[in-house]
Design an enzyme around this catalytic site. Structure first.
Site, PDB file in Angstrom:
ATOM      1  N   TYR A  94       0.817  -1.217   0.000  1.00 13.82           N
ATOM      2  CA  TYR A  94       0.000   0.000   0.000  1.00 13.82           C
ATOM      3  C   TYR A  94       0.853   1.270   0.000  1.00 13.82           C
ATOM      4  O   TYR A  94       0.325   2.369   0.076  1.00 13.82           O
ATOM      5  CB  TYR A  94      -0.930   0.024   1.215  1.00 13.82           C
ATOM      6  CG  TYR A  94      -2.103  -0.920   1.116  1.00 13.82           C
ATOM      7  CD1 TYR A  94      -3.077  -0.751   0.131  1.00 13.82           C
ATOM      8  CD2 TYR A  94      -2.254  -1.969   2.011  1.00 13.82           C
ATOM      9  CE1 TYR A  94      -4.160  -1.610   0.043  1.00 13.82           C
ATOM     10  CE2 TYR A  94      -3.341  -2.826   1.929  1.00 13.82           C
ATOM     11  CZ  TYR A  94      -4.297  -2.642   0.942  1.00 13.82           C
ATOM     12  OH  TYR A  94      -5.376  -3.495   0.855  1.00 13.82           O
ATOM     13  N   TYR A 471     -11.801   0.119  -1.015  1.00 13.34           N
ATOM     14  CA  TYR A 471     -11.874   0.736   0.311  1.00 13.34           C
ATOM     15  C   TYR A 471     -10.501   1.216   0.794  1.00 13.34           C
ATOM     16  O   TYR A 471     -10.413   1.906   1.819  1.00 13.34           O
ATOM     17  CB  TYR A 471     -12.462  -0.254   1.324  1.00 13.34           C
ATOM     18  CG  TYR A 471     -11.506  -1.280   1.857  1.00 13.34           C
ATOM     19  CD1 TYR A 471     -10.898  -1.118   3.105  1.00 13.34           C
ATOM     20  CD2 TYR A 471     -11.177  -2.417   1.114  1.00 13.34           C
ATOM     21  CE1 TYR A 471     -10.003  -2.055   3.588  1.00 13.34           C
ATOM     22  CE2 TYR A 471     -10.290  -3.358   1.601  1.00 13.34           C
ATOM     23  CZ  TYR A 471      -9.711  -3.172   2.835  1.00 13.34           C
ATOM     24  OH  TYR A 471      -8.820  -4.106   3.317  1.00 13.34           O
ATOM     25  N   ARG A 472      -9.459   0.885   0.042  1.00 12.45           N
ATOM     26  CA  ARG A 472      -8.095   1.197   0.473  1.00 12.45           C
ATOM     27  C   ARG A 472      -7.195   1.047  -0.734  1.00 12.45           C
ATOM     28  O   ARG A 472      -7.426   0.169  -1.574  1.00 12.45           O
ATOM     29  CB  ARG A 472      -7.692   0.209   1.573  1.00 12.45           C
ATOM     30  CG  ARG A 472      -6.387   0.468   2.290  1.00 12.45           C
ATOM     31  CD  ARG A 472      -6.194  -0.582   3.369  1.00 12.45           C
ATOM     32  NE  ARG A 472      -4.930  -0.437   4.071  1.00 12.45           N
ATOM     33  CZ  ARG A 472      -4.460  -1.307   4.959  1.00 12.45           C
ATOM     34  NH1 ARG A 472      -5.174  -2.388   5.256  1.00 12.45           N
ATOM     35  NH2 ARG A 472      -3.307  -1.102   5.550  1.00 12.45           N
TER      36      ARG A 472
END
Length: 514
Positions: A94, A471-472
């Site tokens: 991420y 969502y991310r």
């Protein structure tokens, strides 16, 4: 003339940055202000399909207290220097520890690592940002508290504050981590300290037991945002159950995903199965047992025939369901009967308990996660193709079989177009599913870098066009995702940013907010 810094913050001259660094060193000490290439190297490593230079910090500074953070924010406001706060920096896939934009100063909070309280009766913890799950796990066990953590797959190396603020998930009944958060301490951009919920009351004894407080609920605006720096977080812990029964269920065909989800949904909503159920594709579990190179070489996505051979050789289903029961022996006996009858109706399911799994490594690591034990086995995914490229694509869907089949087919088609494998799993909440796909590629290969980037971009846009938002997301694609949520939400986010952080000093670009 060459700068003494690897890079500079956007719009900041070397002279101004010199003054800011001097002030940082006055507050933090020489050893806690890092500016040369060797010192900054740990904060530059990324797994995304963009050059490291896009996310290179100008410096990294290490704070140890709220008071230091307040002084740092005053310096940043004075010189308009942007900072990127991190806790453990293990945000693998991420963005890791690198800032969203080149030149930002990483504010590392790893030394703020105090476990402030663990209450074994009310079952909560209060911790600082640098506390890792492993540290808290060890603390609980050293004190013989009958409590369980809920941890993400990165467990030992990650921390509760970082994971909760990015709205990460775990695998116990407490797996929706932000749902079980209760009370934050936040240093606002102007240096003021906010305690949310009941924490605003002097001498409050209910900060970690009642979430809401009085007036608008504020905790949510400090998740996936850049409105403040969270320096303390309370969250609830699960009482250790008397009995724990993990199990797996295997299905042989990809289109069986419809039956799987339709069977699980009423069991989850009815709390017969209380934890977040994982439905892992064969290629998600395969790296625990196999090497890709043993089954396919050369360019292109792995073939269905090779996947079938992997399944046969390593006793995997096309889909591998992992869940658990928790409670008294009597509760588990009743619920196990319901589970086995529900999955046994079609005759397609192969049900495995610990006895039948008999030391299977995929089962063992899932069983460990579902009881909150420390485990990093899932990151064998990074050895599947090799080359250090990983970006998590995480769209959400309703917990419906037709939705999961549609999403899988879309993802496989797009990944295959770029020669990449479908390594995906569904994590079933009560009514939703997180469809988590690891887009794996070789960062050392320019063609694969381009393929990974173009593939991820197409996944985002195609899924959004079908009503499936993520969502991310990693830091390279935050703007892209923010646009998919529309102009009204972006305007509200920006209005809050301008009100709380008029100089834009905290994490510009986080979640597409500047």
């Amino acid at each position: 003339m060459a700068s003494k810094y690897i890079t500079l913050p956007k719009g900041i001259s070397e002279e101004v940055f010199d003054a800011a660094v001097k002030d940082f060193r006055r507050v933090l000490g020489e050893a806690s202000v890092l500016t040369n290439a060797e010192q900054i190297a740990p904060y530059t490593k990324i797994m995304m399909s963009v050059p490291e230079s896009n996310h290179t910090p100008s410096a990294a500074i290490i704070a140890q207290s709220v008071e230091q953070i307040q002084e740092i924010l005053a310096i940043c406001n004075k010189y308009k220097v942007p900072i990127w706060p991190i806790s453990t920096g293990k945000n693998l896939g991420y963005g890791s520890a690198a800032p969203a934009e080149r030149g930002q100063v990483v504010l590392d909070l790893k030394r703020m690592n105090r476990i402030l309280e663990v209450d074994p009766d009310l079952c909560f913890a209060l911790v600082e940002p640098g506390v890792t799950y492993k540290q808290l796990y060890d603390y609980i066990h050293e004190h013989n508290y009958p409590l369980w953590l809920s941890v993400p797959a990165s467990s030992a190396i990650a921390g509760p504050i970082g994971n909760t603020l990015d709205r990460g998930v775990g695998y116990t009944p407490y797996g929706e981590h932000f749902l079980f958060a209760c009370g934050m301490e936040v240093v606002l951009p102007n240096g003021e300290v906010l305690r949310t919920g009941m924490g605003s009351i002097p001498k409050s004894s209910t900060w970690q037991v009642f979430k809401w407080g009085y007036g608008p609920y504020l905790d949510g605006i400090f998740t996936q945002s850049n409105y403040g720096i969270v320096t303390k977080l309370g969250f609830w812990l699960m009482p250790a159950p008397p009995v724990y029964k993990p199990f797996a269920i295997q299905y042989e065909r990809e289109d069986d995903i419809v039956e799987i989800v339709e069977t699980i949904r009423p069991l989850r909503i009815g709390n017969v199965i209380p934890n977040a159920v994982v439905i892992a594709h064969a290629l998600y579990d395969a790296p625990v047992k196999a090497k890709r190179s043993d089954y396919v070489t050369g360019p292109g996505a792995i073939t269905d025939e090779a996947v079938q051979r992997i399944m046969k050789d390593h006793k995997l289903g096309a889909w591998n369901v992992y869940a658990a029961l928790y409670g008294t022996l009597e509760q588990i006996e009743v619920n196990w009967k319901i589970v086995t009858e529900s999955f046994g109706k079609s005759g397609k399911a192969k049900i495995l308990t610990e006895k039948e799994a008999n030391g299977d490594p995929a089962f063992e690591y899932r069983a460990a996660l579902m009881r909150g034990d420390m485990n990093l086995t899932e990151f064998r995914l990074y050895n599947w193709r090799g080359g250090g490229g990983s970006m998590w694509f995480a769209p959400v869907s309703q917990a419906r079989g037709s939705e999961s089949l549609k999403q899988m087919a879309m993802a496989k088609r797009i990944l295959g177009k770029y020669g990449l494998d479908y390594s995906g799993e569904f994590i079933v909440g009560m009514r939703d599913m997180h469809h988590v796909i690891d887009v794996l590629y070789d960062r050392t290969d320019p063609d694969q870098m381009k393929a990974g980037h173009d593939c991820f971009n197409e996944l985002l846009r195609t899924f959004a066009a079908e009503g499936y938002a993520v969502y991310r997301v990693n830091t390279a694609f935050m703007d892209t995702v923010a646009h998919t949520y529309g102009p009204v939400q972006r305007q509200v986010h920006q209005t809050l940013k301008k009100a709380l952080d008029p100089n834009g000093i905290i994490a510009p670009g986080k979640s597409g907010i500047r």
